[in-house]
Structure formats: C-alpha cells, structure tokens
Enzyme design. Structure first.
Site, mmCIF file in Angstrom:
data_model
loop_
_atom_site.group_PDB
_atom_site.id
_atom_site.type_symbol
_atom_site.label_atom_id
_atom_site.label_comp_id
_atom_site.label_asym_id
_atom_site.label_seq_id
_atom_site.Cartn_x
_atom_site.Cartn_y
_atom_site.Cartn_z
ATOM 1 N N ALA A 26 0.775 -1.293 -0.104
ATOM 2 C CA ALA A 26 -0.118 0.149 -0.021
ATOM 3 C C ALA A 26 0.799 1.104 -0.225
ATOM 4 O O ALA A 26 0.519 2.205 -0.792
ATOM 5 C CB ALA A 26 -0.855 -0.117 1.159
ATOM 6 N N HIS A 77 16.521 4.240 25.709
ATOM 7 C CA HIS A 77 16.566 3.010 26.299
ATOM 8 C C HIS A 77 15.235 2.750 27.274
ATOM 9 O O HIS A 77 14.813 3.599 27.963
ATOM 10 C CB HIS A 77 17.758 2.683 27.211
HETATM 11 C C1 LIG Z 1 -5.452 -9.334 1.861
HETATM 12 C C2 LIG Z 1 -4.454 -8.286 1.573
HETATM 13 C C3 LIG Z 1 -3.701 -7.833 2.670
HETATM 14 C C4 LIG Z 1 -2.781 -6.893 2.389
HETATM 15 N N1 LIG Z 1 -2.186 -6.283 3.356
HETATM 16 C C5 LIG Z 1 -1.117 -5.317 3.288
HETATM 17 C C6 LIG Z 1 -0.333 -4.933 4.112
HETATM 18 O O1 LIG Z 1 -0.304 -5.161 5.224
HETATM 19 N N2 LIG Z 1 0.478 -3.993 4.023
HETATM 20 C C7 LIG Z 1 0.495 -3.162 2.789
HETATM 21 O O2 LIG Z 1 1.270 -2.353 2.420
HETATM 22 N N3 LIG Z 1 -0.040 -3.598 1.501
HETATM 23 C C8 LIG Z 1 -1.105 -4.752 1.718
HETATM 24 N N4 LIG Z 1 -1.793 -5.112 0.804
HETATM 25 C C9 LIG Z 1 -1.791 -4.627 -0.550
HETATM 26 C C10 LIG Z 1 -2.612 -3.165 -0.675
HETATM 27 O O3 LIG Z 1 -3.891 -3.609 -0.126
HETATM 28 C C11 LIG Z 1 -2.275 -2.697 -2.079
HETATM 29 O O4 LIG Z 1 -0.710 -2.671 -2.308
HETATM 30 C C12 LIG Z 1 -2.929 -1.405 -2.293
HETATM 31 O O5 LIG Z 1 -4.313 -1.407 -1.726
HETATM 32 C C13 LIG Z 1 -3.074 -0.986 -3.611
HETATM 33 O O6 LIG Z 1 -3.367 0.269 -3.749
HETATM 34 P P1 LIG Z 1 -4.170 0.688 -5.183
HETATM 35 O O7 LIG Z 1 -4.932 1.901 -5.012
HETATM 36 O O8 LIG Z 1 -3.196 0.624 -6.344
HETATM 37 O O9 LIG Z 1 -5.638 -0.432 -5.355
HETATM 38 P P2 LIG Z 1 -6.666 -0.542 -4.619
HETATM 39 O O10 LIG Z 1 -6.592 -0.456 -3.256
HETATM 40 O O11 LIG Z 1 -7.158 -2.125 -4.929
HETATM 41 O O12 LIG Z 1 -7.838 0.068 -5.247
HETATM 42 C C14 LIG Z 1 -8.211 0.014 -6.588
HETATM 43 C C15 LIG Z 1 -9.835 0.486 -6.412
HETATM 44 O O13 LIG Z 1 -10.383 0.335 -7.983
HETATM 45 C C16 LIG Z 1 -11.452 0.066 -7.752
HETATM 46 N N5 LIG Z 1 -11.817 -0.472 -9.057
HETATM 47 C C17 LIG Z 1 -11.325 -1.658 -9.462
HETATM 48 N N6 LIG Z 1 -11.916 -1.937 -10.849
HETATM 49 C C18 LIG Z 1 -12.593 -0.612 -11.413
HETATM 50 C C19 LIG Z 1 -13.193 -0.123 -12.440
HETATM 51 N N7 LIG Z 1 -13.400 -0.973 -13.520
HETATM 52 N N8 LIG Z 1 -13.929 0.825 -12.306
HETATM 53 C C20 LIG Z 1 -13.866 1.881 -11.043
HETATM 54 N N9 LIG Z 1 -13.502 1.239 -9.954
HETATM 55 C C21 LIG Z 1 -12.573 0.149 -10.158
HETATM 56 C C22 LIG Z 1 -11.656 -1.053 -6.829
HETATM 57 O O14 LIG Z 1 -12.862 -1.249 -6.300
HETATM 58 C C23 LIG Z 1 -10.726 -0.295 -5.745
HETATM 59 O O15 LIG Z 1 -11.527 0.453 -4.808
HETATM 60 C C24 LIG Z 1 -2.675 -6.110 1.062
HETATM 61 C C25 LIG Z 1 -3.498 -6.677 0.146
HETATM 62 C C26 LIG Z 1 -4.345 -7.763 0.192
HETATM 63 C C27 LIG Z 1 -5.447 -8.141 -0.710
#
Ligand SMILES: Cc1cc2nc3c(=O)[nH]c(=O)nc-3n(C[C@H](O)[C@H](O)[C@H](O)COP(=O)(O)OP(=O)(O)OC[C@H]3O[C@@H](n4cnc5c(N)ncnc54)[C@H](O)[C@@H]3O)c2cc1C
Length: 166
Positions: A22, A143
């Site tokens: 993230a 510490h």
């Molecule tokens: C189970 C799990 C645990 C995780 N734990 C961690 C952690 O502890 N630490 C960490 O750093 N990372 C973690 N991650 C990874 C982290 O969630 C991602 O790296 C991060 O969310 C990526 O952000 P993003 O904005 O690129 O995508 P996302 O957060 O996936 O956001 C994409 C958005 O686009 C929307 N979307 C998709 N398709 C469309 C469409 N066609 N039209 C409109 N909207 C759409 C989706 O609904 C979503 O809201 C984890 C992931 C998972 C699955």
C-alpha cells in the site's frame, strides 16, 4: 484480464510483476502526479513482511554489492543482545547494515525481529537522506527500545559495539 493500452501508465496494485504494498502504491501515485508537473521525484521504498517474526528491508544487500563490485562494510547485531526485543519475545533475530566502503553512507538495512516493520523507517530515512554510520552512532537512542539495535548495528560496522564482541 487486463488490456494493454499504448501510452497509458499504471501505478499501484494493478501493475503486474512487482510487489506493490500500500505505501508503494500511494507514494508512486505522488511520483506520477509530480512527474505530470515535470518535477523529478525520488522516493525511498522499504519492503515489509508482516509475519512472525516481522521482516523488513531497504536498499542494497551484500549479494548485490558483491555482484556489482561495490566497496562496502557490513555490520550485524543480534537482537538477543537487545533487552526490549527479548521482552517482546524476540529470538535469533538481527539487524544488518550495509554501508559504503569509503564514506560509510548507509546503503542497506535489513531487519528480522520484533517491530522490524517500524524500525525500517530509520533505514528508509537514512538511505533517502544519505545519512552515514557515524551520524547514526552519535544519535542517542532511548532505552529500553528496539530502536537501540539500529545504533548498535551502526557501531558494529566500525567495530565499536558496546554490547557484543567486535
Ligand atoms: C489481503 C490483503 C492484505 C494486504 N495487506 C497489506 C499490508 O499489510 N500492507 C501493505 O502495504 N499492503 C497490503 N496489501 C496490498 C495493498 O492492499 C495494495 O498494495 C494497495 O491496496 C494498492 O492500492 P491501489 O490504490 O493501487 O489499489 P486498490 O486499493 O485495490 O484500489 C483500487 C480501487 O479501484 C476500484 N476499481 C477496480 N476496478 C474498477 C473499475 N473498473 N472501475 C472503477 N473502479 C474500479 C476498486 O474497487 C478499488 O477501490 C494487502 C492486500 C491484500 C489483498
């Protein structure tokens, strides 16, 4: 299935083939915005694994330094010599620092143990700002904390450790 769109760039979780936590997705979003306004953006990006024990890494490893022929110095500190780590049930964990061979700038930090994913913030800051081993050594770490292990590890690079044999 994604489609290839010429001239379109992507960031975050939808980019195939990379670990995209993230914090990376968020930071690369800022890089993209800055690039759009023709600003050069540099971000230091740690890797974190939220397992038990935690693991975190930033920058160069010894393997990369050797492969690329970089001159480096390495320091390692066992977390069995850190009181707070023991309180937090730390085991055979460690902090490792890779520093430049000449100027001792921090090139890499690698941690396995309690709070590793918090501690790596020090390594990220050190590498991002060009901080040296000496600058970490002269920074007093409170510490009893696990962060003391960062200072101790920096000391081992210079064979100046106090709580383990050099
Ligand atoms: C189970 C799990 C645990 C995780 N734990 C961690 C952690 O502890 N630490 C960490 O750093 N990372 C973690 N991650 C990874 C982290 O969630 C991602 O790296 C991060 O969310 C990526 O952000 P993003 O904005 O690129 O995508 P996302 O957060 O996936 O956001 C994409 C958005 O686009 C929307 N979307 C998709 N398709 C469309 C469409 N066609 N039209 C409109 N909207 C759409 C989706 O609904 C979503 O809201 C984890 C992931 C998972 C699955």
């Amino acid at each position: 299935m994604g489609a290839y769109v010429p001239d379109a760039c992507a960031i975050g979780g939808c980019v195939k083939g990379y670990v995209q936590p993230a914090h990376t997705a968020s930071a690369v979003g800022e890089v993209a915005a800055e690039n759009i306004f023709n600003q050069e953006a540099h971000y230091a990006n740690p890797t974190c694994v939220y397992m038990e024990p935690e693991a975190a890494s930033m920058g160069l490893t010894e393997e990369v330094c050797k492969a690329q022929g970089f001159s480096y110095k390495m320091g390692k500190f066992p977390l069995t010599a850190n009181g707070k780590s023991l309180i937090l049930n730390g085991d055979e964990d460690l902090v490792k620092i890779i520093a430049g061979g000449e100027h001792r700038e921090i090139l890499g930090m690698h941690i396995v143990g309690p709070r590793a994913t918090d501690l790596i913030g020090r390594g990220t800051l050190a590498i991002g700002t060009g901080c040296t081993v000496d600058e970490i050594i002269v920074t007093i770490h409170s510490h009893a904390t696990v962060t003391e292990s960062i200072c101790e590890t920096a000391s081992t690079v210079e064979k100046r450790a106090i709580h383990i044999k050099n």
